[in-house]
Design an enzyme around this catalytic site. Sequence first.
Site, mmCIF file in Angstrom:
data_model
loop_
_atom_site.group_PDB
_atom_site.id
_atom_site.type_symbol
_atom_site.label_atom_id
_atom_site.label_comp_id
_atom_site.label_asym_id
_atom_site.label_seq_id
_atom_site.Cartn_x
_atom_site.Cartn_y
_atom_site.Cartn_z
ATOM 1 N N HIS A 7 -82.694 16.877 -19.706
ATOM 2 C CA HIS A 7 -82.772 15.467 -19.294
ATOM 3 C C HIS A 7 -81.831 14.571 -20.093
ATOM 4 O O HIS A 7 -81.495 13.472 -19.664
ATOM 5 C CB HIS A 7 -84.217 14.942 -19.363
ATOM 6 C CG HIS A 7 -84.705 14.580 -20.728
ATOM 7 N ND1 HIS A 7 -85.547 15.380 -21.470
ATOM 8 C CD2 HIS A 7 -84.486 13.470 -21.500
ATOM 9 C CE1 HIS A 7 -85.825 14.786 -22.610
ATOM 10 N NE2 HIS A 7 -85.196 13.629 -22.666
ATOM 11 N N ASP A 38 -86.512 22.248 -19.276
ATOM 12 C CA ASP A 38 -85.798 21.085 -19.816
ATOM 13 C C ASP A 38 -84.868 21.479 -20.965
ATOM 14 O O ASP A 38 -84.834 20.821 -22.000
ATOM 15 C CB ASP A 38 -86.777 20.001 -20.277
ATOM 16 C CG ASP A 38 -86.082 18.659 -20.493
ATOM 17 O OD1 ASP A 38 -84.989 18.455 -19.930
ATOM 18 O OD2 ASP A 38 -86.610 17.822 -21.254
ATOM 19 N N SER A 112 -85.015 13.372 -28.410
ATOM 20 C CA SER A 112 -84.981 14.455 -27.428
ATOM 21 C C SER A 112 -83.829 15.421 -27.689
ATOM 22 O O SER A 112 -82.694 15.006 -27.951
ATOM 23 C CB SER A 112 -84.830 13.894 -26.009
ATOM 24 O OG SER A 112 -86.005 13.263 -25.601
#
Length: 250
Positions: A7, A38, A112
Amino acid sequence: LIVTNNHVIDGADEIIINFADGSKLKVEKVLGKDSKTDLALLKVNPKRPLAQVPFGSSARMKVGDWVMAIGNPFGLGGSVSVGIISAKQRDINTGPYDDYLQTDAAINKGNSGGPLFNMDGEVVGVVTAIVSPSGVSIGLAFAIPSNTVVGVIEQLKSYGEVRRGWIGVSVQTVTPEIAESLGMPAASGALIAELTKDGPADRGGIRTGDVVLKVGGEVVSDMRALPRIVARLPIGKPAAVEIIRGGKPL
């Protein structure tokens, strides 16, 4: 090769890696990405070798173990936070293979794709998500366990995609009532609800109504565990399956 979240780079026209010393590298190629876990694998061409850190075993981590996260929250690169493993095998309904390490280390937007370290300096997870009504850390953060990451990254490196095992079944939850009717001491495993005709499970002798307890030596703790375990199996190779059929182990 640089590991990050899918992402983080999804839909980007150009990807630039920023290093702690202020240097930058343009990503030459996205070797592969996998939306279901992911994860993404990027290739750069540095003038000198990049520092690397080893992966550790996420399976060996226990609730209460200390961990450390390093990331780029709100653009503050190289920020470090510490906490503990709050839970393992956490399912937060982001995909079919949710199996997260949960931590209370402070994780915010920009963390992230960053590493979650154990106290030996080994990467045991890739930080991927938080749960927060305000969008900032409230102590509920989640990392993809390293044992999942290593397998996915090896496949992205080799094939540019993830090739997952498949046995051709539909499963449902083993309720306490079903467990009692089968003489099981507790509700566990995955109940086979339907078989794909001539699929691997069908050809292997699995039947509707079987409760799968282990596959390839791994314990099937509940319904959602079975797809995760099967997905990690090597394609085309046999795997031992332990089941309960008619109250008897097979």
